[in-house]
Design a protein around this motif. Sequence first.
Motif, PDB file in Angstrom:
ATOM      1  N   PHE A   1       0.693  -1.586  -0.125  1.00  0.00           N
ATOM      2  CA  PHE A   1      -0.145  -0.365   0.138  1.00  0.00           C
ATOM      3  C   PHE A   1       1.321   1.547  -0.039  1.00  0.00           C
ATOM      4  CE2 PHE A   1      -1.992   3.299   2.488  1.00  0.00           C
ATOM      5  CZ  PHE A   1      -3.230   4.127   1.904  1.00  0.00           C
ATOM      6  N   ASP A   2       1.951   1.424   1.023  1.00  0.00           N
ATOM      7  CA  ASP A   2       2.356   2.262   0.830  1.00  0.00           C
ATOM      8  C   ASP A   2       3.871   2.808  -0.542  1.00  0.00           C
ATOM      9  OD1 ASP A   2       2.018   2.844   3.293  1.00  0.00           O
ATOM     10  OD2 ASP A   2       3.789   1.738   4.248  1.00  0.00           O
ATOM     11  N   GLU A   3       3.946   1.683  -1.211  1.00  0.00           N
ATOM     12  CA  GLU A   3       4.252   2.091  -3.037  1.00  0.00           C
ATOM     13  C   GLU A   3       3.768   2.790  -3.473  1.00  0.00           C
ATOM     14  OE1 GLU A   3       6.319  -1.724  -3.610  1.00  0.00           O
ATOM     15  OE2 GLU A   3       7.501  -1.497  -1.213  1.00  0.00           O
ATOM     16  N   LEU A   4       2.323   2.602  -2.982  1.00  0.00           N
ATOM     17  CA  LEU A   4       1.449   2.456  -4.633  1.00  0.00           C
ATOM     18  C   LEU A   4       1.016   3.966  -4.303  1.00  0.00           C
ATOM     19  CD1 LEU A   4      -1.027  -0.071  -4.327  1.00  0.00           C
ATOM     20  CD2 LEU A   4       1.184  -0.445  -6.097  1.00  0.00           C
ATOM     21  N   GLU A   5       0.991   5.090  -3.740  1.00  0.00           N
ATOM     22  CA  GLU A   5       0.652   6.331  -3.316  1.00  0.00           C
ATOM     23  C   GLU A   5      -0.807   6.273  -4.155  1.00  0.00           C
ATOM     24  OE1 GLU A   5       3.619   8.793  -5.782  1.00  0.00           O
ATOM     25  OE2 GLU A   5       5.128   8.108  -4.293  1.00  0.00           O
ATOM     26  N   VAL A   6      -1.289   5.431  -3.236  1.00  0.00           N
ATOM     27  CA  VAL A   6      -3.327   6.146  -3.962  1.00  0.00           C
ATOM     28  C   VAL A   6      -3.589   6.321  -2.443  1.00  0.00           C
ATOM     29  CG1 VAL A   6      -3.217   4.140  -5.892  1.00  0.00           C
ATOM     30  CG2 VAL A   6      -3.804   3.391  -3.151  1.00  0.00           C
ATOM     31  N   GLU A   7      -4.931   6.850  -2.165  1.00  0.00           N
ATOM     32  CA  GLU A   7      -6.187   7.077  -0.819  1.00  0.00           C
ATOM     33  C   GLU A   7      -5.825   5.859  -0.252  1.00  0.00           C
ATOM     34  OE1 GLU A   7      -6.925   9.711   0.111  1.00  0.00           O
ATOM     35  OE2 GLU A   7      -6.050  11.051  -2.135  1.00  0.00           O
ATOM     36  N   GLU A   8      -6.342   6.055   0.934  1.00  0.00           N
ATOM     37  CA  GLU A   8      -6.418   4.522   1.658  1.00  0.00           C
ATOM     38  C   GLU A   8      -8.033   4.064   1.440  1.00  0.00           C
ATOM     39  OE1 GLU A   8      -6.361   5.599   6.518  1.00  0.00           O
ATOM     40  OE2 GLU A   8      -4.591   6.676   5.950  1.00  0.00           O
ATOM     41  N   LYS A   9      -8.971   5.040   1.112  1.00  0.00           N
ATOM     42  CA  LYS A   9     -10.386   4.029   0.424  1.00  0.00           C
ATOM     43  C   LYS A   9     -10.459   4.830  -0.531  1.00  0.00           C
ATOM     44  CE  LYS A   9     -10.961   4.438   5.661  1.00  0.00           C
ATOM     45  NZ  LYS A   9     -11.965   4.109   6.777  1.00  0.00           N
ATOM     46  N   THR A  10     -11.083   4.256  -0.730  1.00  0.00           N
ATOM     47  CA  THR A  10     -12.578   4.544  -2.343  1.00  0.00           C
ATOM     48  C   THR A  10     -13.667   3.321  -2.724  1.00  0.00           C
ATOM     49  OG1 THR A  10     -11.380   4.445  -4.729  1.00  0.00           O
ATOM     50  CG2 THR A  10     -11.208   2.321  -3.576  1.00  0.00           C
ATOM     51  N   VAL A  11     -14.140   4.239  -3.333  1.00  0.00           N
ATOM     52  CA  VAL A  11     -15.823   4.086  -3.682  1.00  0.00           C
ATOM     53  C   VAL A  11     -15.662   3.020  -5.520  1.00  0.00           C
ATOM     54  CG1 VAL A  11     -17.708   4.592  -4.022  1.00  0.00           C
ATOM     55  CG2 VAL A  11     -16.385   5.485  -2.661  1.00  0.00           C
TER      56      VAL A  11
END
Length: 62
Positions: free
Chosen positions: A38-48
Amino acid sequence: MTIAEVGNIVEFKDGLQGVVEKVNENSVIVDLTYMENFDELEVEEKTVINHKRYTIIHGSGN
């Protein structure tokens, strides 16, 4: 179409995975911090995610 339940692990969009936190009428809210990278992806913690756009990887029925 199978609708995920809270606690299910779903996969969507090029292999991203997350844990379903809330089920809405047309979508689910997913926590992406479940992924090891997760830390490497640079995405938000949550998504819809719309129900049509995910696959249930692991759920209560699996």
